[in-house]
Design a protein around this motif. Structure first.
Motif, short mmCIF file in Angstrom:
data_model
loop_
_atom_site.label_atom_id
_atom_site.label_comp_id
_atom_site.label_asym_id
_atom_site.label_seq_id
_atom_site.Cartn_x
_atom_site.Cartn_y
_atom_site.Cartn_z
N MET A 1 0.89 -1.09 -0.19
CA MET A 1 -0.31 0.24 0.14
C MET A 1 0.75 1.29 -0.16
N SER A 2 0.53 2.28 -0.77
CA SER A 2 1.50 3.27 -0.96
C SER A 2 0.69 4.66 -0.38
N GLU A 3 -0.29 4.40 -0.14
CA GLU A 3 -1.18 5.55 0.45
C GLU A 3 -2.34 4.98 1.44
N ALA A 4 -2.65 5.99 2.71
CA ALA A 4 -3.74 5.69 3.25
C ALA A 4 -5.00 5.54 2.62
N ARG A 5 -5.62 4.54 3.14
CA ARG A 5 -7.13 4.15 2.56
C ARG A 5 -7.82 4.96 3.77
N GLU A 6 -8.82 5.68 3.01
CA GLU A 6 -9.88 6.34 3.93
C GLU A 6 -11.36 5.99 3.42
N TRP A 7 -12.43 5.91 4.37
CA TRP A 7 -13.80 5.72 4.01
C TRP A 7 -14.36 6.29 5.30
N MET A 8 -15.79 6.12 4.91
CA MET A 8 -16.79 6.44 6.10
C MET A 8 -17.54 5.15 6.46
N GLU A 9 -17.96 4.94 7.58
CA GLU A 9 -18.60 3.71 8.18
C GLU A 9 -19.15 4.41 9.34
N ASP A 10 -20.72 4.12 9.36
CA ASP A 10 -21.41 4.27 10.46
C ASP A 10 -21.41 5.54 10.92
N GLY A 11 -21.04 6.62 9.88
CA GLY A 11 -21.09 8.09 10.30
C GLY A 11 -19.70 8.28 10.83
N LEU A 12 -18.61 7.67 10.84
CA LEU A 12 -17.14 7.85 11.17
C LEU A 12 -16.29 7.83 10.01
N ALA A 13 -15.29 8.66 10.36
CA ALA A 13 -14.13 8.84 9.13
C ALA A 13 -13.30 7.82 9.67
N HIS A 14 -12.96 6.76 8.81
CA HIS A 14 -11.87 5.91 8.87
C HIS A 14 -10.62 6.26 8.16
N ILE A 15 -9.45 5.87 8.59
CA ILE A 15 -8.11 6.02 7.64
C ILE A 15 -7.25 4.72 8.30
N ASP A 16 -6.83 4.00 7.07
CA ASP A 16 -5.76 2.77 7.37
C ASP A 16 -4.62 2.94 6.84
N VAL A 17 -3.73 3.31 7.88
CA VAL A 17 -2.42 3.59 7.54
C VAL A 17 -1.34 2.46 7.74
N ARG A 18 -2.04 1.03 7.67
CA ARG A 18 -1.00 0.02 7.72
C ARG A 18 -0.16 -0.38 6.61
N GLY A 19 0.83 -0.51 6.79
CA GLY A 19 1.70 -0.83 5.73
C GLY A 19 2.59 0.29 5.13
N LEU A 20 2.35 1.44 5.62
CA LEU A 20 2.95 2.61 4.99
C LEU A 20 4.42 2.96 5.75
N PRO A 21 5.43 3.25 5.29
CA PRO A 21 6.71 3.64 6.03
C PRO A 21 6.53 4.80 6.72
N ALA A 22 7.30 4.90 7.72
CA ALA A 22 7.44 6.20 8.62
C ALA A 22 7.97 7.11 7.69
N PRO A 23 7.55 8.44 7.77
CA PRO A 23 6.83 9.07 8.61
C PRO A 23 5.13 9.19 7.97
N GLN A 24 4.99 8.46 7.08
CA GLN A 24 3.67 8.54 6.30
C GLN A 24 2.31 8.33 7.16
N PRO A 25 2.43 7.43 7.98
CA PRO A 25 1.12 7.31 9.04
C PRO A 25 0.71 8.44 9.66
N LEU A 26 1.88 8.97 10.39
CA LEU A 26 1.81 10.21 11.20
C LEU A 26 1.28 11.51 10.29
N VAL A 27 2.00 11.58 9.11
CA VAL A 27 1.52 12.58 8.15
C VAL A 27 -0.06 12.63 7.77
N ALA A 28 -0.45 11.32 7.41
CA ALA A 28 -1.84 10.90 6.83
C ALA A 28 -2.65 11.40 7.99
#
Length: 82
Positions: A1-28
């Motif tokens: 995965m090269s970028e964070a995956r984002e979606w809405m679920e049950d009215g909440l925003a979600h972001i999946d940063v698994r697999g991203l190299p540092a510092p990309q998760p923090l930045v995203a």
């Protein structure tokens, strides 16, 4: 995965940063938090406890709560401090 995956679920925003190299998760995560309104929350899907995230959140008036997640995943609910 090269970028964070984002979606809405049950009215909440979600972001999946698994697999991203540092510092990309923090930045995203911080970029997404800054895009949210003060009444919104963000659910973060991470593979480890993001220790560098917590002081960054505190500085902008947000907090993180660890919530239930499948084995091997750290899941956090972020929200503005009331």
């Amino acid at each position: 995965m090269s970028e964070a995956r984002e979606w809405m679920e049950d009215g909440l925003a979600h972001i999946d940063v698994r697999g991203l190299p540092a510092p990309q998760p923090l930045v995203a995560i911080l970029r997404r938090v800054h895009a949210l309104g003060p009444q919104q929350e963000l659910v973060v899907h991470h593979e480890r406890d993001p220790l560098l995230l917590y002081p960054e959140l505190a500085e902008i008036g947000w907090e993180a709560e660890r919530i239930a997640a499948p084995a091997g995943e750290v899941r956090l609910r972020l929200r503005a401090v009331p």
